[in-house]
Enzyme design. Structure first.
Site, PDB file in Angstrom:
ATOM      1  N   GLU A 113       9.290 -29.417  10.286  1.00 44.42           N
ATOM      2  CA  GLU A 113      10.106 -29.422   9.077  1.00 44.42           C
ATOM      3  C   GLU A 113       9.999 -30.781   8.381  1.00 44.42           C
ATOM      4  O   GLU A 113      10.414 -31.809   8.918  1.00 44.42           O
ATOM      5  CB  GLU A 113      11.575 -29.167   9.444  1.00 44.42           C
ATOM      6  CG  GLU A 113      12.556 -29.398   8.308  1.00 44.42           C
ATOM      7  CD  GLU A 113      13.992 -29.558   8.791  1.00 44.42           C
ATOM      8  OE1 GLU A 113      14.834 -29.961   7.963  1.00 44.42           O
ATOM      9  OE2 GLU A 113      14.263 -29.297   9.973  1.00 44.42           O
ATOM     10  N   ASP A 136      14.753 -29.816  12.767  1.00 41.51           N
ATOM     11  CA  ASP A 136      15.891 -30.631  13.194  1.00 41.51           C
ATOM     12  C   ASP A 136      16.846 -29.811  14.054  1.00 41.51           C
ATOM     13  O   ASP A 136      16.930 -28.576  13.929  1.00 41.51           O
ATOM     14  CB  ASP A 136      16.646 -31.164  11.975  1.00 41.51           C
ATOM     15  CG  ASP A 136      15.818 -32.180  11.181  1.00 41.51           C
ATOM     16  OD1 ASP A 136      14.811 -32.670  11.730  1.00 41.51           O
ATOM     17  OD2 ASP A 136      16.181 -32.463  10.022  1.00 41.51           O
ATOM     18  N   ASP A 142      20.923 -27.022   9.526  1.00 45.17           N
ATOM     19  CA  ASP A 142      19.839 -26.858   8.547  1.00 45.17           C
ATOM     20  C   ASP A 142      18.517 -26.569   9.257  1.00 45.17           C
ATOM     21  O   ASP A 142      17.718 -25.740   8.802  1.00 45.17           O
ATOM     22  CB  ASP A 142      19.704 -28.122   7.696  1.00 45.17           C
ATOM     23  CG  ASP A 142      20.709 -28.157   6.548  1.00 45.17           C
ATOM     24  OD1 ASP A 142      21.283 -27.088   6.265  1.00 45.17           O
ATOM     25  OD2 ASP A 142      20.914 -29.229   5.956  1.00 45.17           O
ATOM     26  N   ASP A 168      20.000 -29.719  13.906  1.00 41.54           N
ATOM     27  CA  ASP A 168      21.267 -29.370  13.246  1.00 41.54           C
ATOM     28  C   ASP A 168      21.197 -27.978  12.638  1.00 41.54           C
ATOM     29  O   ASP A 168      20.206 -27.259  12.777  1.00 41.54           O
ATOM     30  CB  ASP A 168      21.607 -30.414  12.186  1.00 41.54           C
ATOM     31  CG  ASP A 168      20.496 -30.582  11.157  1.00 41.54           C
ATOM     32  OD1 ASP A 168      19.589 -29.718  11.098  1.00 41.54           O
ATOM     33  OD2 ASP A 168      20.525 -31.586  10.402  1.00 41.54           O
TER      34      ASP A 168
END
Length: 633
Positions: A424, A497, A501, A499
Site C-alpha cells: 500500500e 498498514d 485503512d 490500521d
C-alpha cells in the site's frame, strides 16, 4: 430418352427389399455407427426380455474374424410354432417380416426398446448370413438365412436341452456396408452401459479377437454408472453424496446426478435402456424440474445474489447426470431411436424431479449450499466473460504486455519460492524495496485505496491503472482466461498498514482476487502479511503487537515490570527498512495468513453485502455491530 412416367413407373418394394434399398432409413446409414446398430437391435431384444423379468443373462460374442457376432440370452426364446394366419413359424416371421413381433399388444412386454418390430428383420436383411437358434419346451430349433432369405425350413435339432433362450449369429453384408469389421471397444462400452441401466442383469462380452472375456454386473445400477462417468471424465465432484431418485409409478424413472468443478454439463439419457443421444421430452422434463427445484431453494432461503442474474446454464454448469425412464409406449424419432417424442413424459419427469430434488436439497443443507455457491460463481464468471468480450471488442484487440514501471522485480521470477508483495502506497513501497531480498521478493506499490471491483463494471476494472499493474505483474491473465501455469510468482502477498485503512485496502484487493482471480485462492497462492501496529519497549525487550488486542495481551503478560514505552506506527512508510524486514518480510520471523474460502456461499454473501452497491446491507451490518470498538467498512 426419358422413361414415360405412368402407373408402370411406380415400384412397390416387398418383404425386406426396402431395407436393402434404403438401409439409412432403418439404421441411420452404412457407416460404422450403422454397422454397430445391427448389434444394438439384437441386444435390445434380449434386454427387453431382461427388463420384463424373463432373462437374467445376456452374452455377446465377437468372433475371431471381427466381422461376425452372436447375441444370446436365457429368455423365453422366440416362439417357433406356426402363426395361425401365415402358417409360417413365428421365428421366420420375426426375422423376415417388417413390423412383426410380440410388443404391439402390450401383453407380453410391459416396456420394450424394440417396439417397432423391425429390428431383427432389418438385421437379417442387411446380413450376408444369419443363424437363429431357439431353446424352448426342452428342445432346440435352428433356422438359417442369407440376405434375409430363408435357407430351408425351421429345423428341430436332435437331443433334449435344458433352459430357454435365443441365440442370433450374423455377419453384415459387404454389399451393403463399405467396412464390416466391428470395433470391440464400442461394443464393450454399450454392453457395460446396458448392465448399469438394468441392475442385476449379467452381461457378458466375449471378445475372441483379443481373447478377452468380461462380465458386467452392477447391483447399484445408475449410481455405479454415475461414478464411472465421473471417473471417465476426470470430473471432481463438489459434494460427496450424489442425488439419486427412483420411482415406478406412471413411468419408471431413475435419476442420478452430481455437480462437479467442470465447466460443462454432461447428461446421458435413456428410454427403456436405449440411449437417446438427441435427448427428447424426458431429458427436457428433467432439466425443467432441476431448474425449478434450484430456483425454489434459492428463493426459499433468500440466497439470490445481488448484481448478477442466474440462468439455466449457470444452474447446470458442471453437472453430470444419468436419466433413465421406462415407458410402455415410447414414441421415438425414427427407427434409430435417438430422441423421445412422448409429450406426457415431459410433465411426468419434471414433476417428479422437481419435488425430489427440492426435498433433497432442504434435507442436505450443507450439500445444497455448496451447490448454490458453485452456481453463483458460474453466474458471475459468465457475466465477467461477457463483459470482458465486450471490453476487448471495444478496445480493438489492444493488449498491454509490458511489465509496469513501478514493479521492482526479483531475480528468480517464475519459481515457486518467488513472491510478489503488493504494498500500500509509494512510501511503504520504497521502504519495502530497500529491505527486501531481491533474489526472490518482488515489490509492487499501489496508490492508496484501489478500485472497489465489486461495484464496478469489468470495463472500468480493466481501465484502472492499479488493477492493470497487478494483472500485468502476475502475467497469468484474468477472469475466464486465467491460466495459473503462467503465473510469474509462487506466492502473492498483500501488505497494507495494520490500521483500519490498511484493512480496508486489503479487503478491496481480496474482493478483486475473489471475483476475478479465484484460482489463485483455491491454489493457495494468495497471502496476507501481518505487520505490527505497535512497538512496545519494556526494559531491554522489544515486542511487536499486530493490533490493540495483541498490545493488551503483551502488556498483561509483562505487568509489574519496567514501564512500557508504546509507539504506534502511522503506516509502513515510517518504519525503518530493517524493522520492516525483521517484523514483516523475513521468512524466519514474519507471519503470513493464507487466504482460504471455507464457505463459498457465505463468502459470496459477505462480499456482496459489504462491497456491493446496496447500501442497506452495510447499514444493517453497522447497526448490528454498533457496540464494537471499531468498525470500518
Amino acid at each position: 430418352m426419358a422413361k414415360k412416367y405412368n402407373a408402370e413407373a411406380i415400384v412397390a418394394l416387398e418383404g425386406l427389399e426396402p431395407v436393402r434399398k434404403r438401409p439409412g432409413m432403418y439404421i441411420g446409414g452404412v457407416s460404422s455407427a450403422g454397422l454397430h446398430h445391427l448389434i444394438w437391435e439384437i441386444v435390445d431384444n434380449s434386454v427387453d426380455e431382461a427388463m420384463n423379468g424373463h432373462a437374467s443373462e445376456i452374452t455377446v460374442t465377437l468372433h475371431k474374424d471381427g466381422q461376425s457376432v452372436t447375441v444370446s440370452d436365457n429368455g423365453r426364446g422366440i416362439p417357433v410354432d406356426k402363426h395361425p394366419k401365415t402358417k409360417k413359424p413365428a421365428l421366420e416371421m420375426v426375422l423376415t417380416v417388417l413390423h412383426a413381433g410380440g410388443k404391439f399388444e402390450g401383453q407380453n412386454y410391459k416396456t420394450a426398446g424394440g417396439l417397432h418390430g423391425v429390428g431383427a428383420s432389418v438385421v437379417n436383411a442387411l446380413s450376408k448370413s444369419l443363424t437363429a437358434i431357439v431353446r424352448r419346451d426342452g428342445a432346440q430349433y435352428k433356422m438359417e438365412f442369407e440376405r434375409g432369405v430363408p435357407q430351408g425350413k425351421l429345423q428341430k435339432l436332435k437331443g433334449a436341452v435344458r433352459g430357454t433362450g435365443t441365440s442370433i449369429s450374423f455377419a453384415p453384408d459387404p454389399q451393403i456396408f463399405p467396412k464390416t469389421t466391428f470395433d470391440a471397444a464400442t461394443i464393450r462400452a454399450r454392453l457395460e452401459t446396458a448392465s448399469f441401466l438394468h441392475r442385476g442383469v449379467k452381461v457378458v462380452f466375449h471378445n475372441e479377437v483379443d481373447n478377452v472375456k468380461e462380465t458386467f454386473l452392477h447391483e447399484q445400477g445408475i449410481v455405479d454408472y454415475l461414478a464411472a462417468v465421473l471417473k471417465e471424465r476426470k470430473a471432481k465432484p463438489i459434494h460427496e453424496s450424489p442425488f439419486t431418485h427412483s420411482v415406478d409409478d406412471d413411468i419408471r424413472l431413475e435419476v442420478a446426478m452430481q455437480w462437479t468443478e467442470s465447466t460443462d454439463e454432461h447428461v446421458r439419457s435413456y428410454v427403456n435402456g436405449i440411449p437417446t443421444g438427441s435427448g427428447g421430452t424426458h431429458e427436457n422434463g428433467y432439466r425443467g424440474g432441476l431448474n425449478k427445484a434450484v430456483r425454489n431453494y434459492i428463493d426459499t432461503h433468500n440466497l439470490t445474489p445481488r448484481g448478477v442474474k442466474i440462468t439455466h446454464e449457470d444452474i447446470r454448469e458442471g453437472m453430470v447426470a444419468i436419466v433413465s425412464i421406462f415407458i410402455s409406449e415410447p414414441q421415438f424419432q425414427g427407427q434409430t431411436k435417438d430422441r423421445l417424442n412422448n409429450p406426457e413424459a415431459h410433465s411426468l419427469v419434471e414433476s417428479a424431479v422437481r419435488s425430489e430434488i427440492e426435498q433433497w436439497m432442504n434435507s442436505n443443507r450443507s450439500i445444497a449450499d455448496a451447490i448454490i455457491a458453485r452456481i453463483i460463481a458460474a453466474a458471475r464468471a459468465r457475466a465477467a466473460s461477457r463483459a470482458a468480450s465486450e471490453a476487448v471488442s471495444r478496445k480493438g484487440g489492444s493488449k498491454r504486455t509490458m511489465l509496469p514501471g513501478k514493479l521492482s522485480d526479483c531475480v528468480s521470477g517464475g519459481k515457486m519460492e518467488s513472491e510478489l508483495i503488493i504494498v500500500e502506497g509509494d512510501s511503504a513501497g520504497g521502504t519495502a524495496k530497500q529491505c527486501r531480498d531481491r533474489n526472490y521478493q518482488a515489490i509492487l506499490p499501489l496508490r492508496g485505496k484501489v478500485l472497489n471491483t465489486e461495484s464496478a463494471t469489468l470495463k472500468k476494472i480493466l481501465d484502472n491503472r492499479e488493477i492493470q499493474d497487478v494483472v500485468a505483474s502476475l502475467g497469468c491473465g484474468i477472469g475466464p482466461k486465467l491460466d495459473v501455469a503462467q503465473l510469474r510468482y509462487g506466492r502473492i502477498i498483500l501488505l497494507a498498514d495494520a490500521d483500519s485503512d490498511g484493512h480496508h485496502i486489503t479487503t478491496l484487493l481480496l474482493t478483486f482476487f475473489y471475483r476475478h482471480m479465484p484460482q489463485l485462492i483455491s491454489d493457495g497462492r494468495l497471502f496476507i502479511a501481518v505487520p505490527p501496529l505497535y512497538r512496545i519497549d519494556i526494559g531491554k525487550e522489544t515486542h511487536w503487537a499486530k493490533d490493540d488486542a495483541h498490545r493488551e495481551e503483551i502488556l498483561s503478560e509483562h505487568n509489574g515490570r519496567a514501564k512500557p514505552e508504546i509507539t504506534r506506527f502511522k503506516g509502513l512508510g515510517e518504519m525503518m527498512p530493517k524493522v520492516l524486514w525483521e517484523t514483516t518480510l523475513d521468512p524466519a520471523n514474519r507471519q503470513l495468513l493464507r487466504v482460504e474460502v471455507d464457505d463459498q456461499l457465505e463468502t459470496d454473501r459477505v462480499i456482496s453485502d459489504l462491497m456491493g452497491r446496496d447500501a442497506s446491507a452495510r447499514f444493517r451490518f453497522i447497526m448490528d455491530r454498533a457496540g464494537d470498538a471499531e468498525v470500518d467498512v
